[in-house]
Scaffold this motif. Sequence first.
Motif, PDB file in Angstrom:
ATOM      1  N   MET A  54       0.864  -1.106   0.001  1.00 16.01           N
ATOM      2  CA  MET A  54      -0.091  -0.004  -0.044  1.00 16.01           C
ATOM      3  C   MET A  54       0.856   1.271   0.201  1.00 16.01           C
ATOM      4  N   VAL A  55       0.520   2.217  -0.695  1.00  9.54           N
ATOM      5  CA  VAL A  55       1.230   3.559  -1.051  1.00  9.54           C
ATOM      6  C   VAL A  55       0.140   4.702  -0.561  1.00  9.54           C
ATOM      7  N   PHE A  56       0.502   5.679   0.438  1.00  7.79           N
ATOM      8  CA  PHE A  56      -0.368   6.535   0.850  1.00  7.79           C
ATOM      9  C   PHE A  56      -0.013   7.849   0.397  1.00  7.79           C
ATOM     10  N   GLN A  57      -1.147   8.734   0.131  1.00  9.79           N
ATOM     11  CA  GLN A  57      -0.813  10.080  -0.242  1.00  9.79           C
ATOM     12  C   GLN A  57       0.159  10.605   0.533  1.00  9.79           C
ATOM     13  N   SER A  58       0.336  10.664   1.892  1.00  6.21           N
ATOM     14  CA  SER A  58       1.418  11.582   2.665  1.00  6.21           C
ATOM     15  C   SER A  58       2.710  10.653   2.948  1.00  6.21           C
ATOM     16  N   PHE A  59       2.609   9.447   2.232  1.00  4.72           N
ATOM     17  CA  PHE A  59       4.128   8.743   2.019  1.00  4.72           C
ATOM     18  C   PHE A  59       3.994   7.721   3.288  1.00  4.72           C
ATOM     19  N   ASN A  60       4.016   8.458   4.475  1.00  4.58           N
ATOM     20  CA  ASN A  60       4.008   8.000   5.919  1.00  4.58           C
ATOM     21  C   ASN A  60       5.386   7.028   6.057  1.00  4.58           C
ATOM     22  N   LEU A  61       6.279   7.652   5.474  1.00  4.67           N
ATOM     23  CA  LEU A  61       7.502   7.004   5.914  1.00  4.67           C
ATOM     24  C   LEU A  61       7.991   7.162   7.166  1.00  4.67           C
ATOM     25  N   TYR A  62       8.857   6.415   7.915  1.00  7.67           N
ATOM     26  CA  TYR A  62       9.278   6.400   9.102  1.00  7.67           C
ATOM     27  C   TYR A  62      10.401   7.448   9.313  1.00  7.67           C
ATOM     28  N   PRO A  63      10.095   8.571   9.760  1.00  5.03           N
ATOM     29  CA  PRO A  63      11.109   9.762   9.990  1.00  5.03           C
ATOM     30  C   PRO A  63      12.547   9.408  10.646  1.00  5.03           C
ATOM     31  N   HIS A  64      12.440   8.411  11.574  1.00  5.22           N
ATOM     32  CA  HIS A  64      13.329   8.349  12.461  1.00  5.22           C
ATOM     33  C   HIS A  64      14.327   7.089  11.883  1.00  5.22           C
ATOM     34  N   MET A  65      14.072   6.529  10.663  1.00  2.82           N
ATOM     35  CA  MET A  65      14.921   5.598  10.080  1.00  2.82           C
ATOM     36  C   MET A  65      15.268   6.284   8.592  1.00  2.82           C
ATOM     37  N   THR A  66      16.534   5.402   8.191  1.00  3.61           N
ATOM     38  CA  THR A  66      16.848   5.769   6.743  1.00  3.61           C
ATOM     39  C   THR A  66      16.024   5.057   5.789  1.00  3.61           C
ATOM     40  N   ALA A  67      16.226   5.480   4.540  1.00  3.86           N
ATOM     41  CA  ALA A  67      15.405   4.868   3.484  1.00  3.86           C
ATOM     42  C   ALA A  67      15.575   3.380   3.451  1.00  3.86           C
ATOM     43  N   LEU A  68      16.737   2.812   3.693  1.00  4.32           N
ATOM     44  CA  LEU A  68      16.934   1.484   3.797  1.00  4.32           C
ATOM     45  C   LEU A  68      16.246   0.974   5.041  1.00  4.32           C
ATOM     46  N   GLY A  69      16.398   1.559   6.089  1.00  3.60           N
ATOM     47  CA  GLY A  69      15.656   1.299   7.182  1.00  3.60           C
ATOM     48  C   GLY A  69      14.259   1.025   7.002  1.00  3.60           C
ATOM     49  N   ASN A  70      13.629   2.084   6.471  1.00  2.54           N
ATOM     50  CA  ASN A  70      12.251   1.937   6.159  1.00  2.54           C
ATOM     51  C   ASN A  70      11.804   0.819   5.176  1.00  2.54           C
ATOM     52  N   VAL A  71      12.531   0.335   4.137  1.00  2.21           N
ATOM     53  CA  VAL A  71      12.427  -0.605   3.365  1.00  2.21           C
ATOM     54  C   VAL A  71      12.522  -2.212   4.024  1.00  2.21           C
ATOM     55  N   THR A  72      13.441  -2.026   5.065  1.00  2.00           N
ATOM     56  CA  THR A  72      13.938  -3.452   5.475  1.00  2.00           C
ATOM     57  C   THR A  72      13.158  -3.968   6.794  1.00  2.00           C
ATOM     58  N   LEU A  73      12.427  -2.873   7.532  1.00  2.00           N
ATOM     59  CA  LEU A  73      11.823  -3.237   8.655  1.00  2.00           C
ATOM     60  C   LEU A  73      10.920  -4.501   8.627  1.00  2.00           C
ATOM     61  N   ALA A  74       9.916  -4.445   7.799  1.00  2.00           N
ATOM     62  CA  ALA A  74       8.874  -5.587   7.623  1.00  2.00           C
ATOM     63  C   ALA A  74       9.798  -6.822   7.097  1.00  2.00           C
ATOM     64  N   LEU A  75      10.798  -6.412   6.207  1.00  2.00           N
ATOM     65  CA  LEU A  75      11.518  -7.679   5.791  1.00  2.00           C
ATOM     66  C   LEU A  75      12.180  -8.601   6.914  1.00  2.00           C
ATOM     67  N   ARG A  76      12.504  -7.718   7.985  1.00  2.13           N
ATOM     68  CA  ARG A  76      13.207  -8.502   9.003  1.00  2.13           C
ATOM     69  C   ARG A  76      12.210  -8.862  10.056  1.00  2.13           C
ATOM     70  N   LYS A  77      11.387  -7.845  10.341  1.00  2.41           N
ATOM     71  CA  LYS A  77      10.251  -8.328  11.380  1.00  2.41           C
ATOM     72  C   LYS A  77       9.119  -9.339  10.988  1.00  2.41           C
ATOM     73  N   VAL A  78       8.927  -9.243   9.853  1.00  2.00           N
ATOM     74  CA  VAL A  78       7.685 -10.030   9.274  1.00  2.00           C
ATOM     75  C   VAL A  78       7.966 -11.068   8.393  1.00  2.00           C
ATOM     76  N   ALA A  79       8.859 -10.800   7.523  1.00  3.45           N
ATOM     77  CA  ALA A  79       9.256 -11.922   6.535  1.00  3.45           C
ATOM     78  C   ALA A  79      10.431 -12.808   7.104  1.00  3.45           C
ATOM     79  N   GLY A  80      10.959 -12.369   8.263  1.00  2.77           N
ATOM     80  CA  GLY A  80      12.006 -13.102   8.979  1.00  2.77           C
ATOM     81  C   GLY A  80      13.244 -13.109   8.381  1.00  2.77           C
ATOM     82  N   LYS A  81      13.802 -12.237   7.420  1.00  9.68           N
ATOM     83  CA  LYS A  81      14.812 -12.258   6.721  1.00  9.68           C
ATOM     84  C   LYS A  81      16.067 -11.693   7.951  1.00  9.68           C
ATOM     85  N   SER A  82      17.211 -12.211   7.518  1.00  8.23           N
ATOM     86  CA  SER A  82      18.395 -11.733   8.384  1.00  8.23           C
ATOM     87  C   SER A  82      18.709 -10.487   8.252  1.00  8.23           C
ATOM     88  N   ARG A  83      19.545  -9.638   8.857  1.00 10.95           N
ATOM     89  CA  ARG A  83      19.812  -8.203   8.490  1.00 10.95           C
ATOM     90  C   ARG A  83      20.595  -8.262   7.082  1.00 10.95           C
TER      91      ARG A  83
END
Lengths: 220, 246
Positions: free
Chosen positions: B85-114
Amino acid sequence: MIQSFFNPEIIVASWPIVRAGLLNTVLLSLLVVPLGLFGGLILALLASVKHPAVRWPLMAWVDFFRAFPPLVLLILLFAGLPFAGLELGGFVCVAIAFFLNTGAYYGEILRAGIDSVPGGQIEAARSTGLSRLQAMTSVVLPQAVRNVLPDLLSNTLEVVKLTALGSVVAVPELLYQARQAQSLTYNPTPIVVAAIIYFLMLWPAVRLLSRLENRAFAGP
Amino acid sequence: MNGPIVDARGLHKHFGALHVLRGVDLKVAERELVFVIGPSGSGKSTLLRCLNRLEEPSAGRVVVDGIDMLDPRTDINHARQRIGMVFQSFNLYPHMTALGNVTLALRKVAGKSRAEADALGRAALERVGLGDRAGHTPGQLSGGQQQRVAIARAIALEPRVMLFDEPTSALDPELVGSVLEVMRSLRESGMTMIVVSHEMGFARNAADRVVFMDEGAIVEEGPPAAIFAKPTHERTRAFISQIQRH
Ligand SMILES: Nc1ncnc2c1ncn2[C@@H]1O[C@H](COP(=O)(O)OP(=O)(O)OP(=O)(O)O)[C@@H](O)[C@H]1O
Ligand SMILES: [Mg+2]
């Protein structure tokens, strides 16, 4: 004047006693600040539950312990619990009283922090499959804490000051020890020394707080 | 798999007394790009949000990639990985880098290693043309770049369908193109997409089907050429002529 309020010989003679008090104040702070933060975190997380069965008791709890004077709470625990067959000692009573009292304050601060994070943040996190708790811990809380950092620090300053209450229930912290030294030496110098130590200990935090607050005023 | 990727039937949504969705049926085939238009308040966002259950429908059925989204036994967190899902107001996590934003769910939900997550995250940023911005925080990126990071965050999970809710509405006009560009390349890679937007040019070029909503219902749908050139309903005609005057 100097002889009675800042007597060098008495400073030296009473230093071991005062020093032990300083150490205990530091240890006490290191205990009660995390304890209060932990209590506050639980309260703040519960506050996101909108169910009336959680909401009303929570509100009553927070109001009660914010309104109840911590000194009275402490003495009540210390003097009252033995009658209920619980002899807990001054240290444990201080820990409990702080958990209840400062936890309620930290809880309100953290709740305000959580409220300050836009709802779109949770939605984005949940849309990628994060659970409610994961969204809270990874996305919301870090931003929430950052948004209320000055308030958290300011409350922590108050908590460290409040550790002096321990002296009332014979916890050998800085104020208690200084008073012991005072009564041993018949001289107020140890109290003056304790006051100076409190100031030196807290002043850097006060400076830091001012800088944080000024930055908050100036905007990001 | 020949069935539709998204199969929503009889969707109703009430907000208190407000009846916002009034029996919406929407089927979207694999690789299809469905473009949703309609006046403000017609329920477009609510429809999208019911598809990944950010909003709980009051009645109806939603099946996405064979998963019944409204079944209480469905692991919703797992199912949502398949729906970007992509939102009108982006809703990026401001306290993380672009890479941190993209990898959060990969690590927490998809169970990938860092390491795995970082590799996948970088690849996703590469796909939206931001491989060189991995270490930037949202505050250091333009609106268009932020929205592209948000797209990368969604596609990194390899969803089966992507939902876009007015992805370019918050952008300065000169930044809109870069986001549409990324959406077009996504479409060319075969992504199934449902797009709510006012970018009629994009609809004309890229959409397989345009759906017009009004007052919580689908009034009319069809190929873009047909909908834009000769809409059959008066309300559609009024809406399109109003949009085109802008
Ligand atoms: N959480 C909510 N609570 C109450 N009412 C809501 C909620 N979300 C949406 N609505 C109402 O539902 C109606 C449809 O809203 P929705 O956002 O789906 O419309 P939209 O077609 O996306 O409009 P826009 O083009 O302005 O984004 C509106 O009247 C809106 O006020
Ligand atoms: Mg909308």
